[in-house]
Design an enzyme around this catalytic site. Sequence first.
Site, PDB file in Angstrom:
ATOM      1  N   GLY A 154      -2.359  -5.699   7.966  1.00 12.86           N
ATOM      2  CA  GLY A 154      -3.443  -5.673   6.983  1.00 12.86           C
ATOM      3  C   GLY A 154      -3.151  -6.599   5.817  1.00 12.86           C
ATOM      4  O   GLY A 154      -4.025  -7.365   5.382  1.00 12.86           O
ATOM      5  N   MET A 155      -1.922  -6.555   5.314  1.00 12.59           N
ATOM      6  CA  MET A 155      -1.533  -7.447   4.208  1.00 12.59           C
ATOM      7  C   MET A 155      -1.629  -8.903   4.650  1.00 12.59           C
ATOM      8  O   MET A 155      -2.183  -9.747   3.935  1.00 12.59           O
ATOM      9  CB  MET A 155      -0.107  -7.140   3.750  1.00 12.59           C
ATOM     10  N   ASP A 189       0.875  -1.175   0.000  1.00 11.81           N
ATOM     11  CA  ASP A 189       0.000   0.000   0.000  1.00 11.81           C
ATOM     12  C   ASP A 189       0.914   1.228   0.000  1.00 11.81           C
ATOM     13  O   ASP A 189       2.137   1.109  -0.212  1.00 11.81           O
ATOM     14  CB  ASP A 189      -1.001  -0.041   1.168  1.00 11.81           C
ATOM     15  N   HIS A 190       0.338   2.398   0.278  1.00 13.08           N
ATOM     16  CA  HIS A 190       1.133   3.639   0.263  1.00 13.08           C
ATOM     17  C   HIS A 190       2.266   3.599   1.286  1.00 13.08           C
ATOM     18  O   HIS A 190       3.355   4.112   1.031  1.00 13.08           O
ATOM     19  CB  HIS A 190       0.219   4.845   0.518  1.00 13.08           C
ATOM     20  N   HIS A 235      10.028 -23.045   9.133  1.00 11.85           N
ATOM     21  CA  HIS A 235       8.972 -23.676   9.933  1.00 11.85           C
ATOM     22  C   HIS A 235       7.578 -23.531   9.325  1.00 11.85           C
ATOM     23  O   HIS A 235       6.754 -24.432   9.479  1.00 11.85           O
ATOM     24  CB  HIS A 235       8.940 -23.066  11.343  1.00 11.85           C
ATOM     25  N   CYS A 293       3.091  -3.333   4.063  1.00 15.70           N
ATOM     26  CA  CYS A 293       2.210  -2.224   4.449  1.00 15.70           C
ATOM     27  C   CYS A 293       2.816  -1.625   5.707  1.00 15.70           C
ATOM     28  O   CYS A 293       3.956  -1.958   6.052  1.00 15.70           O
ATOM     29  CB  CYS A 293       0.761  -2.670   4.605  1.00 15.70           C
ATOM     30  N   GLY A 294       2.102  -0.753   6.383  1.00 12.62           N
ATOM     31  CA  GLY A 294       2.697  -0.069   7.528  1.00 12.62           C
ATOM     32  C   GLY A 294       3.143  -1.027   8.613  1.00 12.62           C
ATOM     33  O   GLY A 294       4.322  -1.068   8.983  1.00 12.62           O
ATOM     34  N   THR A 295       2.221  -1.807   9.122  1.00 12.53           N
ATOM     35  CA  THR A 295       2.544  -2.774  10.178  1.00 12.53           C
ATOM     36  C   THR A 295       2.742  -4.187   9.657  1.00 12.53           C
ATOM     37  O   THR A 295       3.217  -5.058  10.393  1.00 12.53           O
ATOM     38  CB  THR A 295       1.391  -2.854  11.202  1.00 12.53           C
ATOM     39  N   GLY A 296       2.291  -4.445   8.446  1.00 13.15           N
ATOM     40  CA  GLY A 296       2.307  -5.801   7.900  1.00 13.15           C
ATOM     41  C   GLY A 296       1.047  -6.578   8.228  1.00 13.15           C
ATOM     42  O   GLY A 296       0.784  -7.627   7.636  1.00 13.15           O
ATOM     43  N   ARG A 310       7.810 -32.359  11.161  1.00 16.68           N
ATOM     44  CA  ARG A 310       6.775 -31.931  12.115  1.00 16.68           C
ATOM     45  C   ARG A 310       6.154 -30.594  11.706  1.00 16.68           C
ATOM     46  O   ARG A 310       4.984 -30.325  12.024  1.00 16.68           O
ATOM     47  CB  ARG A 310       7.355 -31.839  13.525  1.00 16.68           C
ATOM     48  N   HIS A 311       6.905 -29.790  10.969  1.00 11.28           N
ATOM     49  CA  HIS A 311       6.359 -28.498  10.542  1.00 11.28           C
ATOM     50  C   HIS A 311       5.292 -28.688   9.459  1.00 11.28           C
ATOM     51  O   HIS A 311       4.310 -27.946   9.419  1.00 11.28           O
ATOM     52  CB  HIS A 311       7.481 -27.584  10.057  1.00 11.28           C
TER      53      HIS A 311
HETATM   54  C1  RB5 Z   1      -1.973   2.631   6.562  1.00  7.15           C
HETATM   55  O1  RB5 Z   1      -2.056   3.799   7.301  1.00  7.15           O
HETATM   56  C2  RB5 Z   1      -1.862   1.423   7.470  1.00  7.15           C
HETATM   57  O2  RB5 Z   1      -3.035   1.246   8.179  1.00  7.15           O
HETATM   58  C3  RB5 Z   1      -1.520   0.194   6.666  1.00  7.15           C
HETATM   59  O3  RB5 Z   1      -0.338   0.411   5.971  1.00  7.15           O
HETATM   60  C4  RB5 Z   1      -1.279  -1.078   7.456  1.00  7.15           C
HETATM   61  O4  RB5 Z   1      -0.395  -0.862   8.501  1.00  7.15           O
HETATM   62  C5  RB5 Z   1      -2.471  -1.791   7.874  1.00  7.15           C
HETATM   63  O5  RB5 Z   1      -2.393  -2.910   8.433  1.00  7.15           O
END
Ligand code: RB5
Length: 142
Positions: A70-71, A8-9, A98, A65-68, A132-133
Amino acid sequence: MKIGICSDHAGFEYKTRLISYLLGKGYEVVNFGTDSTDSCDYPDYAHPLAEAVEKGECNLGIALCGTGNGMSMTLNHHRGIRAGLAWNTAVGKLVKEHNNANILVMPARFISYNMATAIVRAWIGTEFAGGRHQRRIDKIQP
Ligand code: RB5
């Protein structure tokens, strides 16, 4: 080896740099967007990447993505996908060894670009351990 990549952005800058990095290493790369830092919705890019990996059109995938989160959440709705979040090289290695992650997800807002490339190297360069994995992976689908 054909690698699909999306973001994403929040992950756009690292995605752009990773594409050059991967091409320089001789990988074929398919870019599923986004194509700018304009605010966008991560599922719009995650689903096409997941479908390409499920169909075998790409061998592996990378998503940012920002935190990973959402993806990861979106990608893991696809039956043929095991998307694994990694924030350092040890986790990048283990998510293949694993969990046999076929899509690597990284939190672009919480790691450096150099760390992102190191994680990609660790993940691509590691083999799934099986045994096992595999048994545990077989129990993931409810
Ligand atoms: C975007 O602001 C943020 O929400 C997105 O990149 C991601 O972190 C969502 O999980």
